[in-house]
Design a protein around this motif. Sequence first.
Motif, PDB file in Angstrom:
ATOM      1  N   ILE A   1       0.955   4.408  -2.595  1.00 30.07           N
ATOM      2  CA  ILE A   1       0.761   5.965  -2.228  1.00 30.07           C
ATOM      3  C   ILE A   1       2.325   6.669  -2.738  1.00 30.07           C
ATOM      4  N   LEU A   2       3.536   6.032  -2.204  1.00 29.61           N
ATOM      5  CA  LEU A   2       4.570   6.894  -2.580  1.00 29.61           C
ATOM      6  C   LEU A   2       4.685   7.075  -4.047  1.00 29.61           C
TER       7      LEU A   2
ATOM      8  N   LEU B   1       2.231   9.946  -5.000  1.00 25.63           N
ATOM      9  CA  LEU B   1       2.458  11.057  -4.521  1.00 25.63           C
ATOM     10  C   LEU B   1       3.687  11.652  -5.520  1.00 25.63           C
ATOM     11  N   ALA B   2       4.682  10.725  -5.696  1.00 31.17           N
ATOM     12  CA  ALA B   2       5.689  11.297  -6.473  1.00 31.17           C
ATOM     13  C   ALA B   2       5.496  11.713  -8.107  1.00 31.17           C
TER      14      ALA B   2
ATOM     15  N   GLU C   1       5.529  20.416  -9.385  1.00 31.54           N
ATOM     16  CA  GLU C   1       6.632  20.917  -9.184  1.00 31.54           C
ATOM     17  C   GLU C   1       7.618  20.737 -10.200  1.00 31.54           C
TER      18      GLU C   1
ATOM     19  N   ILE D   1       0.923  -1.206   0.110  1.00 36.27           N
ATOM     20  CA  ILE D   1       0.063   0.080  -0.028  1.00 36.27           C
ATOM     21  C   ILE D   1       0.873   1.253  -0.073  1.00 36.27           C
ATOM     22  N   ILE D   2       2.042   1.321   0.825  1.00 36.46           N
ATOM     23  CA  ILE D   2       2.745   2.388   1.058  1.00 36.46           C
ATOM     24  C   ILE D   2       3.519   2.559  -0.296  1.00 36.46           C
ATOM     25  N   HIS D   3       3.907   1.738  -1.059  1.00 37.91           N
ATOM     26  CA  HIS D   3       4.376   1.852  -2.287  1.00 37.91           C
ATOM     27  C   HIS D   3       3.707   2.468  -3.331  1.00 37.91           C
TER      28      HIS D   3
ATOM     29  N   LEU E   1       2.374  13.138  -8.585  1.00 36.00           N
ATOM     30  CA  LEU E   1       1.826  14.225  -8.394  1.00 36.00           C
ATOM     31  C   LEU E   1       2.976  15.600  -8.414  1.00 36.00           C
ATOM     32  N   ILE E   2       3.881  14.971  -7.563  1.00 32.88           N
ATOM     33  CA  ILE E   2       5.054  16.030  -7.250  1.00 32.88           C
ATOM     34  C   ILE E   2       5.729  16.461  -8.436  1.00 32.88           C
TER      35      ILE E   2
END
Lengths: 347, 501, 166
Positions: free
Chosen positions: C40-41, C44-45, C52, C36-38, C47-48
């Motif tokens: 999400i990361l 997020l990456a 950005e 799950i964490i993978h 999106l960033i």
Amino acid sequence: MKFLKSGLAVAMAAFMGLAASQASAADVELAKNLRIVIGSKSTGGDTYQNSAIVAQALADKLGINVKVDAVGSSAAFKTLRRISNGSTIMIFHDQSYLGYLYGVKGYFNIFEDFTVGPTVAINPGNSYLVPKSSPYQSIEDIIQACASDKKIRVAIQPGGVSEIGFSALKNAIKLRYPGKEANLVAVNTGSQSDKNQLLFDGQADLINGSVQANEQYTQLPAEDQKAMRFVWLTARPETIKQTKPEGFGDTSQEHLLDFVSPKASVTQDGEKDFTFDKEFFFIYNKKMDPAIVDALDEALGEIYAEGKIQETQKKSFFIPNFKPSAEAAAYLKDKMGQYEVIIDSIK
Amino acid sequence: MEFLSYLSPMFFALVGFGVIVGIIFGAIPGMTATMAVAVCLPMTYALDLINGLALLLGLYVGGISGGLVPAILLKIPGTPSSITTTFDGYPMTQKGEGERALKTGITASLFGGIFSAVILFLFAPSLADFAIKFSYVEKFLIILFALTVIASLSRNLLLGIFSGVLGVWFSLIGSYDISYGGNGEYRLMTDAMVPYLESGFSLLPVLIGLFGLGTIMQEAEKGIREEVGKGKKLDLNGGTPFSFSVFKGEMINLIRSSSLGTFVGMLPGVGGSAASVLSYTQQKNFSKHPEKLGKGAPEGVIASEAANNGLTGGALIPLLSLGIPGDSTTAVLIGAFTLQGIQLGPLFIGNNLDTWNTMMVALLFANLVMFFVMFFAIRTIVKVITIPKYLLYPGIIMMCVVGAYAINFGIMFDVWTLLFFGLFGYLGQKVGLEVAPFIIGFILGKQAEVYFVKSLESFGSLTIFFTKSPIAMVLWVLILISVVFSIYGMIKQKKNNNKHA
Amino acid sequence: MPCQQDHPGETAMADGSSLFKVSIDFDQSHLFFPNIIHWILLILALLIALTEGPKVLRKMRARAEENRGPEASGEKDQTRKIDWLRLLGMLVLTILYFYVMEPVGEIFPNTGLGFLLTSIPFMFLLSTLFVHTPGRREFITITLSSIISPTVAWYVLAQMFNITLP
């Protein structure tokens, strides 16, 4: 018989110790600063307490500094593997080989990789409890419930001391009612508070616990959500008989015996009952000088012959249980063999 | 009032001694209250139960409180629970208000400590009954609630959340620990790493690596210039001086933070650091000037310190009324009881009224001693920042090494962890990683995993997180409020920035 | 390891939406949360990168232009310049310090002397590296501090409180 034998061993060790204590100090270089690493990370737990008692006795006896470090099992084994000069030794309990039998990562066959040293004490408290309002009055009721296809959920910590009673129970059901052992299911959880919590939540029917941590819960009135009842103590009856007559807390020794074999019977092989005593013992680096092994045996033999350590141990509800290295290693190896059969049979 | 006969001068002397030693341990980066209690436990063998407890409770209170000193003066949290103290405490020091920040923190600590002791005394058994209503599901939601702080701490929302989740990821490295009910299998690492990372990274070395070594590396990059020693900041009381009026209008903050600390403390397994994190978020959400938090607002220090001393009484609740420790320090205290042959459990208080009463006296007295010792020692303590950096930093590294090595009773890998995370923090910040969210993710990650996975194992459905109990629903409302507030704050801040620009 | 894992909620939840049903195999449960964490990361990456990425590119381009300009303010550069000597020197010293500590300690098992004997030279060298205006006075304070502080720490912690040090 066994008891007599170990008594004799103690006496002999003590005698030899008296004769040799002067000489041994000269030929064996015992570290001035002895470090005992233990297999538990907790400084409030039974392993630490037990080791602290033994460490104190050894320090007084040998006139050296002894300190106990609660580094946890994997770090302890790692350190022990590295240091062979006898300046670091380990104290742990049956988890050390049960972890291996259950295939937990980070455990090894201690009889092959290390030298097993003397046993020092037993924690007789390993037990199983139900809610006070539970329909199951005894461990036999639970076996029968499984036999009649009721699902029994048992909260345990997987992979060791907490699981062995569960495995034995499963094995007993398999022996008596083949195929029904599937009705006994493990709810894998962590600490004692997690196990208690599962019982309070109604997520478990039976939990693994200990006399020390759970006795007061058994004294609560039945309508209290937290009230529990012992159904099984895995200790050998002769171990419980060595507790003080007052037993523990408000439960007398006589009452404790109600939950121990033969009254609470979980068969091991169809003939004899399964028992499990959590025993604390030393583990050494394989290459450590055998003279140090002997010297420590000797020192402990003298300590136990003096009889003071037994009082301290009993005060904290430990049963003194000194066996010198050779005897202890043979005994524990046999114990491991028996449990291996059980674990294999229910795989 | 029979128990009064137990209160000898020796008793008070031991509490006082404990507090002072505890403060010193707490103030050394990497030495914690747990450590202080653990190393002094053998000293209690020679004492009886009541005197032994006097010493240990003193150490506990002192150790928790001492953590604010390096947090405020050096931006290195002395203990994990003082992380949030650095957020506002250190900016205050930079403004020349170090002494004010310390005094504010100590007073808040005193309030939190006394508050929780009173709660403990009055409501321990009934609160324990409330605490056992929190099963895996509710505990997961508490952790989730605490994790929402990440959103409000982030300078850049996305990067902050990313850092937080990355912190969670790092906390999962190693084995899925069987002592939490995991299956003991390794994950997130290669075979070559197993000998070192079997049990993962330990919190404390990670923490002092990021904050201690990481900061020193940043300074080294800038060439260790003595800006603090020269110029305006030599004046330790450059900014507003301390007065108790700083607490004006902070009563709600004090009570809320102390209650949160007490409450989190009494939930076994949720862990102490979550307490100050939670109350800091709540302060930020409810503050009239949320934009000032993190830039040296006394209210931030108050929230953090009231909460982490509120923890002391809270963590004793399950210990004394269930026989279950509320945090790692009280887990060590259990040893002191069993050594004396005293049984802890639901009947403890009733069976040992005298011990119970003397413990309460010890706790109250310890908080008072803590306050007076620290309040009057501050003038000396605060001089730490006038030590030239070329002497101070090597000393900090040395003490970090001691702390890291000693935290798990002698493991060299923990010292290397220090260096690894020092570098990680130093380099990470260059690419926009945010340290505070990262460390909070790291602290809470393991528990989030266990409670999440165990909830699903027991109930087999995601809906359980919403339907388990009224408590769960209340927690969801709180989580939502917290998220909405932090997003709202973010937008407001952006608008303000645009106006200024 | 046994693989029995119970789902007591299964029957009770059967009427609920099966969409939310999750069954975790205990033997594989160590991977459940990390997965799950993978995800999400990863999200997020991405999106960033989307939000950005353009900003960073713009900044980089701006910086490249700035560098081309010869009148780049020298003063600004002074403060921004990395003090490689102190930074790398500190890293090397720290690594050495950590590296030799335990072996030295094993010469004197369980005494904490490994810590004491390596800390003194480490502190001395690091302070000497960090100090800006080396003079007699500084030299004396550095020497004193690098002998006294490890000794006090060692004596109090290892001797009085019996804390394990390398």
